[in-house]
Design a protein around this motif. Sequence first.
Motif, mmCIF file in Angstrom:
data_model
loop_
_atom_site.group_PDB
_atom_site.id
_atom_site.type_symbol
_atom_site.label_atom_id
_atom_site.label_comp_id
_atom_site.label_asym_id
_atom_site.label_seq_id
_atom_site.Cartn_x
_atom_site.Cartn_y
_atom_site.Cartn_z
ATOM 1 N N ILE A 117 21.635 44.196 42.790
ATOM 2 C CA ILE A 117 23.193 43.620 44.326
ATOM 3 C C ILE A 117 23.151 44.313 45.598
ATOM 4 O O ILE A 117 23.424 45.010 45.881
ATOM 5 C CB ILE A 117 24.697 43.861 43.701
ATOM 6 N N GLN A 118 22.918 42.783 46.328
ATOM 7 C CA GLN A 118 22.804 43.680 47.596
ATOM 8 C C GLN A 118 24.221 43.403 48.117
ATOM 9 O O GLN A 118 25.198 42.279 48.298
ATOM 10 C CB GLN A 118 22.069 42.504 49.262
ATOM 11 N N THR A 119 24.553 43.765 49.539
ATOM 12 C CA THR A 119 26.264 43.658 50.009
ATOM 13 C C THR A 119 25.548 44.354 51.577
ATOM 14 O O THR A 119 24.920 45.190 51.917
ATOM 15 C CB THR A 119 26.999 44.843 49.637
ATOM 16 N N ASP A 120 26.480 43.730 52.206
ATOM 17 C CA ASP A 120 26.597 44.358 53.806
ATOM 18 C C ASP A 120 27.727 45.329 53.874
ATOM 19 O O ASP A 120 28.083 45.956 54.597
ATOM 20 C CB ASP A 120 27.457 43.664 54.681
ATOM 21 N N ALA A 121 27.204 46.965 52.894
ATOM 22 C CA ALA A 121 28.110 47.948 52.807
ATOM 23 C C ALA A 121 27.903 48.896 54.049
ATOM 24 O O ALA A 121 26.618 48.841 54.011
ATOM 25 C CB ALA A 121 27.796 48.231 51.678
ATOM 26 N N ALA A 122 28.373 49.800 54.149
ATOM 27 C CA ALA A 122 28.413 50.818 55.602
ATOM 28 C C ALA A 122 27.938 51.940 54.053
ATOM 29 O O ALA A 122 29.175 52.324 53.856
ATOM 30 C CB ALA A 122 29.570 51.403 55.984
ATOM 31 N N ILE A 123 26.677 52.498 54.285
ATOM 32 C CA ILE A 123 26.392 53.078 52.657
ATOM 33 C C ILE A 123 25.594 54.970 53.596
ATOM 34 O O ILE A 123 25.727 55.101 54.613
ATOM 35 C CB ILE A 123 24.843 52.942 52.456
ATOM 36 N N ASN A 124 26.677 55.924 52.440
ATOM 37 C CA ASN A 124 26.227 57.207 53.364
ATOM 38 C C ASN A 124 26.589 57.993 52.471
ATOM 39 O O ASN A 124 26.337 57.919 51.457
ATOM 40 C CB ASN A 124 28.114 57.129 53.932
ATOM 41 N N SER A 125 25.365 58.850 52.779
ATOM 42 C CA SER A 125 25.704 60.483 51.290
ATOM 43 C C SER A 125 26.353 60.894 50.680
ATOM 44 O O SER A 125 27.383 60.857 51.553
ATOM 45 C CB SER A 125 24.555 60.959 52.525
ATOM 46 N N GLY A 126 26.148 60.617 49.682
ATOM 47 C CA GLY A 126 27.587 61.007 48.825
ATOM 48 C C GLY A 126 27.929 60.142 47.860
ATOM 49 O O GLY A 126 29.002 60.049 47.094
ATOM 50 N N ASN A 127 27.956 58.399 48.402
ATOM 51 C CA ASN A 127 28.368 57.377 47.451
ATOM 52 C C ASN A 127 27.628 57.742 46.820
ATOM 53 O O ASN A 127 27.863 56.575 45.423
ATOM 54 C CB ASN A 127 28.700 56.245 48.382
ATOM 55 N N SER A 128 26.422 57.958 46.375
ATOM 56 C CA SER A 128 25.853 57.731 45.010
ATOM 57 C C SER A 128 26.177 57.417 43.419
ATOM 58 O O SER A 128 27.228 58.296 43.438
ATOM 59 C CB SER A 128 24.152 58.295 44.951
ATOM 60 N N GLY A 129 26.830 56.500 42.713
ATOM 61 C CA GLY A 129 26.953 56.465 41.535
ATOM 62 C C GLY A 129 28.010 56.167 41.571
ATOM 63 O O GLY A 129 29.668 56.105 40.740
ATOM 64 N N GLY A 130 28.706 55.772 42.739
ATOM 65 C CA GLY A 130 30.068 55.753 42.928
ATOM 66 C C GLY A 130 30.633 53.692 42.932
ATOM 67 O O GLY A 130 29.899 53.395 41.890
ATOM 68 N N ALA A 131 31.461 53.219 42.741
ATOM 69 C CA ALA A 131 31.947 51.803 42.268
ATOM 70 C C ALA A 131 32.260 50.928 43.071
ATOM 71 O O ALA A 131 32.016 50.841 43.811
ATOM 72 C CB ALA A 131 33.730 51.794 41.280
ATOM 73 N N LEU A 132 31.266 49.552 42.485
ATOM 74 C CA LEU A 132 31.435 48.807 43.081
ATOM 75 C C LEU A 132 32.480 47.793 42.579
ATOM 76 O O LEU A 132 32.348 47.655 41.561
ATOM 77 C CB LEU A 132 30.155 47.731 43.728
ATOM 78 N N VAL A 133 33.629 47.299 43.030
ATOM 79 C CA VAL A 133 34.533 46.224 42.159
ATOM 80 C C VAL A 133 35.245 45.196 42.994
ATOM 81 O O VAL A 133 34.838 44.976 44.093
ATOM 82 C CB VAL A 133 35.643 47.232 41.938
ATOM 83 N N ASN A 134 35.433 43.732 41.927
ATOM 84 C CA ASN A 134 36.092 42.864 42.634
ATOM 85 C C ASN A 134 37.105 43.046 43.218
ATOM 86 O O ASN A 134 37.695 44.178 43.185
ATOM 87 C CB ASN A 134 35.569 41.702 42.049
ATOM 88 N N LEU A 135 37.484 42.376 43.326
ATOM 89 C CA LEU A 135 38.762 42.332 43.451
ATOM 90 C C LEU A 135 40.673 42.072 42.700
ATOM 91 O O LEU A 135 41.203 42.678 42.920
ATOM 92 C CB LEU A 135 39.723 40.896 44.700
ATOM 93 N N LYS A 136 40.189 42.096 41.848
ATOM 94 C CA LYS A 136 40.881 42.556 39.854
ATOM 95 C C LYS A 136 41.032 43.677 40.055
ATOM 96 O O LYS A 136 41.514 43.750 39.419
ATOM 97 C CB LYS A 136 40.101 41.353 39.165
ATOM 98 N N GLY A 137 39.661 44.771 40.717
ATOM 99 C CA GLY A 137 39.778 46.246 39.952
ATOM 100 C C GLY A 137 38.132 46.305 39.393
ATOM 101 O O GLY A 137 38.155 46.831 38.762
#
Length: 458
Positions: free
Chosen positions: A205-225
């Motif tokens: 999944i590609q996002t327009d996210a601001a990516i930063n070191s340390g976010n690896s393994g974190g969650a990408l969720v929809n508006l329902k959580g």
Amino acid sequence: MKKAFAVYALGVAALCVTGQASATTVVEGLAADGKIPSLSPMLKTVLPGVVNISVKGKKDVQGFAIPDEFRFMFPGMGDAFGSAPQKRDFQALGSGVIINAKDGLVVTNHHVVADATEIKVQLSDTREYEAKLVGSDPHTDLALLKLKNFKKLTQITLSDSDKLEVGDFAVAIGNPYGLGQTVTSGIISALGRSGLNIENIENFIQTDAAINSGNSGGALVNLKGELIGINTAIMAPSGGNIGIGFAIPSNMVKTVTEQLLKYGEVKRGMLGVQGTQLNADLAESFGYEENSGAFVNEVIKGSGADKAGIKSGDIITAINGKKITTFGQLRAEVATQRAGTKVKLTVFRDGKSLDIDVVLSDSSFGTTASKEETKQISPAFDGATLTNAKNGGVEVTDVAQGSMAARFGLRKGDIITGVNRSDVKTINDLKKSLEKVKGRISAIRINRNGGTLYITLK
């Protein structure tokens, strides 16, 4: 580095959502009930399910072993260039997601916990638990952890990532730069991204996210959580964010973690085809009216595809009823299935659509490894076809012109007989030897035209 952009497996998708409402329900930024639109109610239920991960461990650094044949050239150098490989202490930070509160299961990236001897998980309420590694899969960059002596956890429900559409809102949660739990938001920019050389199996999944070191393994969720992906990498010219981030889809997370929990590893299936992306010209020449699908160039003899009757020239359009748009997507869908699994392929052949059942064969590189598979052994072998040689070693039976394998220096007819000082007798030996020296310079021993030479693999 690709097209002047580096792809970093450092973490994180950070996105940007703005609340939207019609003019009849919003006045000066307020909703009909007088409240400002906010993600806060959803996040209150989700944040406890995202954790910070800190690891300690040891990893090999510096140099590679000098083969016995070359030792006379480096008197007094010991066993390696510069110095012998040493174990060095390291520490790292990352993020994770609780996917099973009852059993204390946390999913994260493989690269977050690789080589770790100590793993600690901190919850959003600052509670901290030790964790053990249940299993890890470097090919998808996923790992599964189990917390020790935990109490009362909150899990995040996995969504069906196949239902995602470009433009859907998404929210990223993680631990960038060790600052602590951080939330960012945005949209889904694209689906099914592959060919980025981040991992062996890619369907991002590609996002327009601001990516930063340390976010690896974190969650990408929809508006329902609900969890739609695990943030894993960014594309950046020099390590900085340019709004191109990547996450592993939740459906891939589900299939991989189920195997890790049950078997401790992923024993993935192999379809047994070599192919390419379908384009307009190719589709027209085969009488196919669409421009998406996976074109089959070659069927590997004895593979599951061969036994089921898949033919060269077939256009694979769906797997188990799910539409296939790229060859990379097909490869990712197959590779998350266990060997022995039966899948239903929809193929276009001679103007007709056919459904064909295929039992996936074992992809543990038994006697042959196709161009489709050699990249899993090493990116340097991408474009080569390998087979077990009759008298021992791994024979290079074909090298695609202009491929990575060709640039690396492999030639048709080469017999790979060793990696550093370890002998190689089969494709499995080659794979295991390279896994042991991953991240270090290696010398590949080759027999060519009756002589022996070494090719350096960086």
